[in-house]
Write an enzyme that holds these catalytic residues in place. Structure first.
Site, PDB file in Angstrom:
ATOM      1  N   HIS A  25       1.126  -1.191   0.114  1.00 15.22           N
ATOM      2  CA  HIS A  25       0.172   0.080   0.054  1.00 15.22           C
ATOM      3  C   HIS A  25       1.037   1.335  -0.092  1.00 15.22           C
ATOM      4  O   HIS A  25       2.083   1.119   0.556  1.00 15.22           O
ATOM      5  CB  HIS A  25      -1.026   0.098   1.191  1.00 15.22           C
ATOM      6  CG  HIS A  25      -0.258  -0.027   2.441  1.00 15.22           C
ATOM      7  ND1 HIS A  25       0.315   1.103   3.267  1.00 15.22           N
ATOM      8  CD2 HIS A  25       0.049  -1.135   3.302  1.00 15.22           C
ATOM      9  CE1 HIS A  25       1.090   0.969   4.245  1.00 15.22           C
ATOM     10  NE2 HIS A  25       0.907  -0.659   4.545  1.00 15.22           N
ATOM     11  N   GLU A  49      -2.173  -7.339   6.954  1.00  9.21           N
ATOM     12  CA  GLU A  49      -0.749  -7.227   7.731  1.00  9.21           C
ATOM     13  C   GLU A  49      -0.661  -8.194   8.864  1.00  9.21           C
ATOM     14  O   GLU A  49      -1.671  -8.667   9.474  1.00  9.21           O
ATOM     15  CB  GLU A  49      -0.684  -6.077   8.270  1.00  9.21           C
ATOM     16  CG  GLU A  49       0.979  -5.570   9.015  1.00  9.21           C
ATOM     17  CD  GLU A  49       2.108  -5.824   8.094  1.00  9.21           C
ATOM     18  OE1 GLU A  49       2.571  -7.205   8.072  1.00  9.21           O
ATOM     19  OE2 GLU A  49       2.663  -4.987   7.656  1.00  9.21           O
TER      20      GLU A  49
END
Length: 216
Positions: free
Chosen positions: A14, A87
């Site tokens: 990201h 994550e």
């Protein structure tokens, strides 16, 4: 016997967030892109638009979704949200800077920094072993669904760390000697049996990109 066609995955971390800039552990906390991150997402989308992709996948956390939406729009693809691309869960470390985590949890931080594969963070966090199993599972599932095709996967720095080790054969415990910049392009392949690292950390489309992750 027919040869198995490999799936090629383009993995994208990201774009930058304010917490990246502060070196703050995000984990499963939902932190949006900052202005630099939004510009990185658009730059990645423009670069990817020259490629052909069969599908686009993203973590469900907003920093990844924001990055992926820009790319999916440029590629005219529907975006599939995949929570397993999240994550690593950093437990009680989430929301702290690396320095704060070291100060508050010195013993646990040492195990984290040493890449102890069996160390799981207090507060519901994952061990490296459990995290790696999750990432291997989701990447294998995505690749197996797209033999002979190219697929975009937008995810997180920790996920990319595991993906590099999965494809290069580097152990979970080994010190990281590769970069994981925000919004860079990383290419891997899966032939149904084995993974292969094709190219890593392509930043040609970016004016700047951050790699604030610890090198431990």
């Amino acid at each position: 016997m027919a040869m198995t066609q490999s799936a090629r995955l383009c993995l994208v971390r990201h774009g930058e967030t304010a917490w990246n800039a502060e070196r703050r552990l995000q984990g499963h906390l939902d932190v949006p892109l900052n202005e630099a991150g939004r510009l990185q997402a658009e730059a990645a989308a423009c670069s990817l638009a020259a490629q052909t992709f069969a599908a686009a996948y993203s973590s469900d956390l907003c920093r990844a979704r924001e990055t992926a939406i820009a790319a999916a729009r440029a590629l005219a693809l529907d975006l599939t949200i995949e929570p397993e691309l999240r994550e690593r869960h950093y437990g009680d470390f989430q929301g702290l800077t690396y320095d704060e985590a070291r100060e508050r949890f010195p013993t646990e931080y040492d195990r984290f920094h040493a890449r102890n594969a069996d160390f799981a963070f207090t507060g519901g966090g994952e061990s490296l072993t459990a995290f790696a199993a999750r990432i291997r599972r989701v990447l294998s599932r995505i690749a197996s669904a797209h033999p002979g095709q190219q697929v975009l996967v937008v995810t997180h720095g920790g996920v990319l760390d595991i993906a590099h080790r999965l494809t290069s054969g580097r152990s979970l415990e080994a010190k990281r000697d590769f970069t994981i910049p925000n919004a860079a392009l990383n290419w891997i392949e899966f032939d149904g049996a084995a993974w292969r690292l094709v190219a890593w950390a392509d930043e040609a489309h970016l004016q700047s990109a951050r790699d604030e992750l610890p090198n431990g």
